[in-house]
Enzyme design. Structure first.
Site, PDB file in Angstrom:
ATOM      1  N   HIS A  76      -3.258  -1.324   2.916  1.00  0.00           N
ATOM      2  CA  HIS A  76      -3.081  -0.650   1.618  1.00  0.00           C
ATOM      3  C   HIS A  76      -1.628  -0.242   1.400  1.00  0.00           C
ATOM      4  O   HIS A  76      -1.350   0.619   0.565  1.00  0.00           O
ATOM      5  CB  HIS A  76      -4.000   0.582   1.507  1.00  0.00           C
ATOM      6  CG  HIS A  76      -5.417   0.303   1.914  1.00  0.00           C
ATOM      7  ND1 HIS A  76      -5.879   0.526   3.190  1.00  0.00           N
ATOM      8  CD2 HIS A  76      -6.454  -0.226   1.216  1.00  0.00           C
ATOM      9  CE1 HIS A  76      -7.155   0.169   3.276  1.00  0.00           C
ATOM     10  NE2 HIS A  76      -7.523  -0.295   2.089  1.00  0.00           N
TER      11      HIS A  76
HETATM   12 FE1  FES Z   1      -4.920   1.779   4.513  1.00  0.00          FE
HETATM   13 FE2  FES Z   1      -3.291   1.412   6.570  1.00  0.00          FE
HETATM   14  S1  FES Z   1      -2.760   1.730   4.536  1.00  0.00           S
HETATM   15  S2  FES Z   1      -5.437   1.419   6.572  1.00  0.00           S
END
Ligand code: FES
Length: 188
Positions: free
Chosen positions: A153
């Site tokens: 993410h």
């Molecule tokens: Fe979501 Fe690493 S940014 S698990």
């Protein structure tokens, strides 16, 4: 002639004034003590981790071959661990950050050991949802702050593995560890 106490006659005082009955009592108490220890030991021993569990709980890593600017990934307690040999420039970059601006304020000194400030040892587990960030292996993207990048993410960690951008709430966790020699680290 003075009257003689029969009970004194039945149990003459031993040397030093200790009677046979006292010996019996002491003997019984001591046997009780041994019994209690014998009973407790298996219970206590059961609570100690076995040798194979201890072996998993701690690992020794030879960090000698890791050059400045390099990192390795290893496993400990079924989790990835990053061991990174920071260059002087990477340490300076980490130290130049105003910790007041950080989401999870920590200095590089707080995340490393005295005398070994170049060794950054963290879990390789993103604090957002647990993906393994990139940046430990040769050629992997290190993110906008030169540390680690979590592709799941988009969390960016800096050269002290502190969260700088993206959804992760905390810095990469520093596990319990100690240097057992200049080039050997015991994790756990
Ligand atoms: Fe979501 Fe690493 S940014 S698990």
């Amino acid at each position: 002639m003075a009257a003689v106490d029969k009970s004194e006659q039945a149990e003459p005082a031993a040397e030093g004034g200790i009677r046979r009955r006292d010996f019996l009592n002491i003997g019984a108490a001591a046997a009780g003590g041994v019994g209690a220890v014998a009973f407790l030991f298996p219970l206590i021993n059961q609570m100690n981790p076995s040798a194979d569990v201890l072996a998993l709980a701690q690992i020794d890593v030879d960090v000698g071959p890791i050059q400045a600017g390099q990192a390795i990934k290893t496993m400990w307690r079924k989790q990835p661990i990053f061991i990174r040999n920071l260059t002087p420039a990477e340490q300076a970059a980490a130290n130049a950050v105003d910790t007041g601006s950080l989401r999870d304020p920590q200095t590089l000194d707080e995340r490393t050991k005295e005398g070994h400030r170049n060794w950054l040892i963290t879990l390789g587990v993103c604090t957002h949802l647990g993906c393994v960030p990139l940046g430990a292996a040769e050629g992997e993207p290190k993110g906008e702050f030169g540390g680690y990048f979590c592709p799941c993410h988009g969390s960016h960690y800096d050269t002290a593995a502190r969260i700088r951008k993206g959804p992760a709430p905390r810095n990469l966790e520093v596990p319990e560890y100690e240097f057992i020699s200049d080039t050997s680290v015991r994790i756990g």
